[in-house]
Design a protein around this motif. Structure first.
Motif, PDB file in Angstrom:
ATOM      1  N   ARG A  42       0.827  -1.205   0.000  1.00 54.02           N
ATOM      2  CA  ARG A  42       0.000   0.000   0.000  1.00 54.02           C
ATOM      3  C   ARG A  42       0.866   1.261   0.000  1.00 54.02           C
ATOM      4  N   ARG A  43       2.036   1.147   0.599  1.00 54.66           N
ATOM      5  CA  ARG A  43       2.916   2.320   0.684  1.00 54.66           C
ATOM      6  C   ARG A  43       3.294   2.809  -0.707  1.00 54.66           C
ATOM      7  N   ARG A  44       3.759   1.894  -1.546  1.00 52.92           N
ATOM      8  CA  ARG A  44       4.138   2.301  -2.897  1.00 52.92           C
ATOM      9  C   ARG A  44       2.913   2.760  -3.685  1.00 52.92           C
ATOM     10  N   ALA A  45       1.771   2.104  -3.497  1.00 54.17           N
ATOM     11  CA  ALA A  45       0.567   2.469  -4.242  1.00 54.17           C
ATOM     12  C   ALA A  45       0.161   3.917  -3.972  1.00 54.17           C
ATOM     13  N   ILE A  46       0.149   4.342  -2.704  1.00 52.26           N
ATOM     14  CA  ILE A  46      -0.293   5.705  -2.406  1.00 52.26           C
ATOM     15  C   ILE A  46       0.765   6.721  -2.805  1.00 52.26           C
ATOM     16  N   LEU A  47       2.044   6.396  -2.636  1.00 50.94           N
ATOM     17  CA  LEU A  47       3.099   7.336  -3.015  1.00 50.94           C
ATOM     18  C   LEU A  47       3.133   7.530  -4.523  1.00 50.94           C
ATOM     19  N   VAL A  98       5.242   8.032   6.544  1.00 49.59           N
ATOM     20  CA  VAL A  98       5.482   6.809   5.786  1.00 49.59           C
ATOM     21  C   VAL A  98       5.084   5.589   6.604  1.00 49.59           C
ATOM     22  N   GLU A  99       5.354   5.611   7.909  1.00 44.94           N
ATOM     23  CA  GLU A  99       5.020   4.472   8.752  1.00 44.94           C
ATOM     24  C   GLU A  99       3.517   4.285   8.908  1.00 44.94           C
ATOM     25  N   ARG A 100       2.751   5.299   8.583  1.00 46.68           N
ATOM     26  CA  ARG A 100       1.281   5.190   8.668  1.00 46.68           C
ATOM     27  C   ARG A 100       0.722   4.246   7.608  1.00 46.68           C
ATOM     28  N   VAL A 101       1.525   3.987   6.549  1.00 53.66           N
ATOM     29  CA  VAL A 101       1.039   3.173   5.439  1.00 53.66           C
ATOM     30  C   VAL A 101       1.800   1.849   5.434  1.00 53.66           C
ATOM     31  N   PRO A 102       1.102   0.715   5.491  1.00 54.40           N
ATOM     32  CA  PRO A 102       1.791  -0.584   5.516  1.00 54.40           C
ATOM     33  C   PRO A 102       2.582  -0.821   4.237  1.00 54.40           C
ATOM     34  N   HIS A 103       3.722  -1.483   4.389  1.00 50.28           N
ATOM     35  CA  HIS A 103       4.513  -1.845   3.222  1.00 50.28           C
ATOM     36  C   HIS A 103       4.567  -3.364   3.109  1.00 50.28           C
ATOM     37  N   ALA A 104       5.088  -3.856   1.999  1.00 50.90           N
ATOM     38  CA  ALA A 104       5.234  -5.298   1.786  1.00 50.90           C
ATOM     39  C   ALA A 104       6.626  -5.542   1.223  1.00 50.90           C
TER      40      ALA A 104
END
Length: 388
Positions: free
Chosen positions: A49-54, A286-292
């Motif tokens: 999700r992190r990359r998707a929103i950024l 950035v930490e608010r958005v989960p990464h994978a």
């Protein structure tokens, strides 16, 4: 505007979404557009999700990573970009004579070169779609130099610009990818060809949207890869079948969480404005958005070093790779894996736990054997002979 974007309690109007994405990026910051290379990387990791929103907000991830203190070396060098641009210019020179020769067309005058100039990416995409329909109806060869294609990704439009698209007299549309890596004795580096195929698959998906509403049009799933021949600067070409890449990319893009859902879950004060926010504020946002994170991210994402550091700090198994994560089932942390291997935790009937305990027993036995066979002279030689 589709109904899915402007109706329902959780679907804000597209104008509201654009406003929210601008807030996240920074109102004074020009958005960075998604290209096919980035989109292929995003599709390869749809759970991030992190990359998707950024990417959806157009945040400069290179600048963001640098401000977070984890700059990445990901990306092409300026030398490689200049070399690629020079080779593409040569291939397309003189009305695309060399490119058309690779298609078996010796006289460029028999090929239409549509004018695709328009205002903004949306205007260029509309002009390209119209020109594609006109070229197909005319039943002639046509060469589209840097057309603009549109593709919806996670509820947000993305504009893509392939190197070229060729329209055949029979209505087939072929994507042309021009790369500067060499094709030696008719073959090129498999990893580079694979990356080019994944990138071309994104263009094929975008073209299929226009082809679906164009009579007699069909998008070829064999793209034309043009590279320098051997160690020269002469172009050569190979047809690359991208059906597998198209199917995988289509499935992965469909799995992406819609960008407005991710944006709606973020508190109003969250911002990724690299110019205005401090490193501490950006790290918190950035930490608010989960990464994978997975090791494959190191070759595909500018934030890979930052996410790897966080994944290691969290002791997650995924930091070791997706294949390892898949083998370990419900064991999600390295601590849990080690505890299961020692017999301190885990269900003995779990295949992953059983495999870990057997592996630990074999390792203990091997180390014990190595300890008894160490020494000098005849003892060492006997131990080596036994190992053989």
């Amino acid at each position: 505007m589709s109904a899915s974007l402007d109706s329902g309690p959780h679907r804000p109007p597209q104008t509201t979404l654009r406003h929210r994405l601008a807030e996240l990026r920074g109102p004074a910051t020009v958005p960075r557009p998604l290209d096919a290379r980035a989109l292929a990387a995003l599709a390869a990791n749809p759970g991030c999700r992190r990359r998707a929103i950024l990417d959806g907000a157009g945040v400069d991830k290179t600048a963001l990573a640098a401000k977070l203190g984890a700059p990445s070396g990901f990306g092409q060098s300026q030398f490689a970009i200049a070399r690629g641009n020079a080779f593409e210019k040569k291939v397309k020179a003189d009305g695309g004579r060399e490119l058309l020769a690779l298609l078996g067309i010796e006289e460029p005058g028999t090929v239409d070169l549509p004018e695709l100039t328009a205002a903004g990416p949306q205007g260029r995409a509309a002009r390209t779609a119209l020109a594609l329909r006109e070229a197909t109806a005319a039943g002639r060869w046509a060469l589209f130099d840097h057309p603009m294609l549109a593709l919806e990704v996670a509820g947000s439009p993305v504009y893509l610009e392939p190197d070229a698209v060729v329209v055949h007299p029979d209505g087939r549309w072929t994507v042309v990818e021009i790369k500067s890596f060499p094709m030696i004795d008719g073959s090129a580096d498999a990893a580079k060809v694979g990356a080019a195929a994944r990138q071309a698959a994104v263009y094929v998906l975008a073209l299929e949207r226009t082809a679906a509403v164009t009579d007699g049009a069909e998008v070829a799933h064999r793209v034309l890869l043009v590279c320098p021949k051997d160690f020269s600067n002469l172009p050569t070409a190979s047809a690359v079948d991208v059906r597998k890449q198209v199917a995988v990319t289509r499935r992965q893009l469909a799995r992406l969480t819609r960008i407005e859902d991710i944006a709606a879950a973020l508190p109003p004060e969250v911002s990724f404005d690299v110019a205005e926010c401090s490193p501490e504020q950006l790290a918190s946002a950035v930490e608010r958005v989960p990464h994978a994170y997975a090791p494959e991210c190191l070759s595909a994402c500018e934030l890979a070093f930052h996410c790897r550091e966080r994944a290691r700090a969290a002791d997650v198994v995924a930091a070791l790779g997706r294949s390892v994560r898949g083998e370990l089932g419900g064991l999600t942390t390295i601590g849990a894996v080690l505890a299961a291997a020692r017999g301190e935790e885990g269900d003995p009937d779990d295949p992953a736990v059983d495999a870990l305990r057997r592996a630990r027993a074999l390792r203990t036995e091997a180390l014990a054997y190595a300890g008894t066979s160490t020494g000098t002279g005849a003892g060492t030689r006997a131990g080596v002979a036994t190992c053989r």
